[in-house]
Write a protein that holds these residues in place. Sequence first.
Motif, PDB file in Angstrom:
ATOM      1  N   ASN A  73      41.150  -3.190  51.663  1.00  0.00           N
ATOM      2  CA  ASN A  73      40.545  -2.183  50.798  1.00  0.00           C
ATOM      3  C   ASN A  73      40.307  -2.691  49.387  1.00  0.00           C
ATOM      4  N   TYR A  74      40.922  -3.813  49.021  1.00  0.00           N
ATOM      5  CA  TYR A  74      40.841  -4.271  47.636  1.00  0.00           C
ATOM      6  C   TYR A  74      39.413  -4.524  47.180  1.00  0.00           C
ATOM      7  N   ASN A  75      38.671  -5.356  47.913  1.00  0.00           N
ATOM      8  CA  ASN A  75      37.308  -5.678  47.487  1.00  0.00           C
ATOM      9  C   ASN A  75      36.405  -4.449  47.467  1.00  0.00           C
ATOM     10  N   ARG A  76      36.645  -3.537  48.409  1.00  0.00           N
ATOM     11  CA  ARG A  76      35.811  -2.341  48.468  1.00  0.00           C
ATOM     12  C   ARG A  76      36.057  -1.420  47.276  1.00  0.00           C
ATOM     13  N   ASP A  87      28.965  -6.624  37.538  1.00  0.00           N
ATOM     14  CA  ASP A  87      28.898  -7.805  38.390  1.00  0.00           C
ATOM     15  C   ASP A  87      29.469  -9.030  37.685  1.00  0.00           C
ATOM     16  N   ARG A  88      29.175  -9.160  36.384  1.00  0.00           N
ATOM     17  CA  ARG A  88      29.619 -10.331  35.645  1.00  0.00           C
ATOM     18  C   ARG A  88      30.348  -9.924  34.372  1.00  0.00           C
ATOM     19  N   LEU A  89      31.485 -10.548  34.150  1.00  0.00           N
ATOM     20  CA  LEU A  89      32.274 -10.313  32.954  1.00  0.00           C
ATOM     21  C   LEU A  89      32.374 -11.620  32.181  1.00  0.00           C
ATOM     22  N   GLN A  90      32.191 -11.563  30.885  1.00  0.00           N
ATOM     23  CA  GLN A  90      32.217 -12.760  30.043  1.00  0.00           C
ATOM     24  C   GLN A  90      33.628 -12.999  29.543  1.00  0.00           C
ATOM     25  N   PRO A 115      33.900 -10.475  39.598  1.00  0.00           N
ATOM     26  CA  PRO A 115      34.964  -9.990  40.491  1.00  0.00           C
ATOM     27  C   PRO A 115      34.464  -9.506  41.844  1.00  0.00           C
ATOM     28  N   LYS A 116      33.218  -9.023  41.917  1.00  0.00           N
ATOM     29  CA  LYS A 116      32.703  -8.557  43.208  1.00  0.00           C
ATOM     30  C   LYS A 116      32.499  -9.713  44.176  1.00  0.00           C
ATOM     31  N   SER A 163      40.550 -16.915  45.278  1.00  0.00           N
ATOM     32  CA  SER A 163      41.188 -16.213  46.387  1.00  0.00           C
ATOM     33  C   SER A 163      41.274 -14.730  46.027  1.00  0.00           C
ATOM     34  N   GLY A 164      41.527 -13.900  47.008  1.00  0.00           N
ATOM     35  CA  GLY A 164      41.612 -12.465  46.748  1.00  0.00           C
ATOM     36  C   GLY A 164      42.661 -12.114  45.713  1.00  0.00           C
ATOM     37  N   ARG A 165      43.826 -12.749  45.811  1.00  0.00           N
ATOM     38  CA  ARG A 165      44.907 -12.451  44.874  1.00  0.00           C
ATOM     39  C   ARG A 165      44.597 -12.982  43.473  1.00  0.00           C
ATOM     40  N   GLU A 166      43.989 -14.158  43.381  1.00  0.00           N
ATOM     41  CA  GLU A 166      43.569 -14.697  42.081  1.00  0.00           C
ATOM     42  C   GLU A 166      42.557 -13.765  41.422  1.00  0.00           C
ATOM     43  N   ASN A 167      41.605 -13.306  42.217  1.00  0.00           N
ATOM     44  CA  ASN A 167      40.558 -12.418  41.724  1.00  0.00           C
ATOM     45  C   ASN A 167      41.146 -11.105  41.218  1.00  0.00           C
ATOM     46  N   GLN A 168      42.046 -10.552  41.986  1.00  0.00           N
ATOM     47  CA  GLN A 168      42.667  -9.276  41.631  1.00  0.00           C
ATOM     48  C   GLN A 168      43.475  -9.408  40.342  1.00  0.00           C
ATOM     49  N   LEU A 169      44.221 -10.482  40.212  1.00  0.00           N
ATOM     50  CA  LEU A 169      45.057 -10.686  39.033  1.00  0.00           C
ATOM     51  C   LEU A 169      44.205 -10.934  37.787  1.00  0.00           C
ATOM     52  N   LEU A 170      43.166 -11.763  37.928  1.00  0.00           N
ATOM     53  CA  LEU A 170      42.300 -12.039  36.784  1.00  0.00           C
ATOM     54  C   LEU A 170      41.555 -10.772  36.344  1.00  0.00           C
ATOM     55  N   LEU A 171      41.147  -9.948  37.298  1.00  0.00           N
ATOM     56  CA  LEU A 171      40.474  -8.698  36.954  1.00  0.00           C
ATOM     57  C   LEU A 171      41.413  -7.776  36.186  1.00  0.00           C
TER      58      LEU A 171
END
Length: 226
Positions: free
Chosen positions: A120-123, A129-132, A140-141, A156-164
């Motif tokens: 469910n995370y990505n959804r 779309d882009r963050l500077q 992140p999408k 990776s999904g976890r890297e993406n989630q944490l950075l977001l």
Amino acid sequence: MNKTRLLLVEDEITLAQIIKESLETRDFIVFHSRDGNEALRIYEANSIDIIVTDIMMPVKDGLTLAKEIRKNDQKTPIIFLTAKSQPQDVVTGFESGGNDYLKKPFSIEELIVRVKNLMNYNRSIKTEDRLQLGQYQFNPKNQTLQYKNEKVVTLSGRENQLLLLLTENKNKIVERDTVLDLMWPNNDFYASRSMDVFISKLRKLLIKDKEVKILNVRGVGYKLTV
């Protein structure tokens, strides 16, 4: 709604059958393999949404399987099933490309919660779309990070989630417990160690821009400064 296609890699036949049948009663499509080699063939021949794999297996273990998958695929979530519970074992699992881990014995309901959380995370991402981030473009999408015009890096999904999470709170302190509660089902010592692994990975990815830093606020948490 499309059914989730799950690859289960487990050499204990009785346990695998229990997991498979339990997931199928909840509308999962389950592909089962007894070893890493067979699992890799199934993964390459089918559209797999998520992988649940034991670590200790004959022929090819789960860590090796994850590393081979991660060579070309950073997005498919991987959950490790393990009888090992030492901190270094958990860290090694995340370094191999895992998104989550579950220590044996575990309940089927807990496994299903972990699977659904990752799926469910990505959804659930609702952002631009882009963050500077300084000289980086963070999408992140698509789970990508790009420095200037250099090669795009897939997170990776976890890297993406944490950075977001850090980006949404940039220049603010995010408490360790907040990160753990949001991203790890169990706020324990093992989760804390794995979080440190991902913070270290993100720092390495952001090292090219000296103005972008993830600061460790001792005893409190982290702060992304831009």
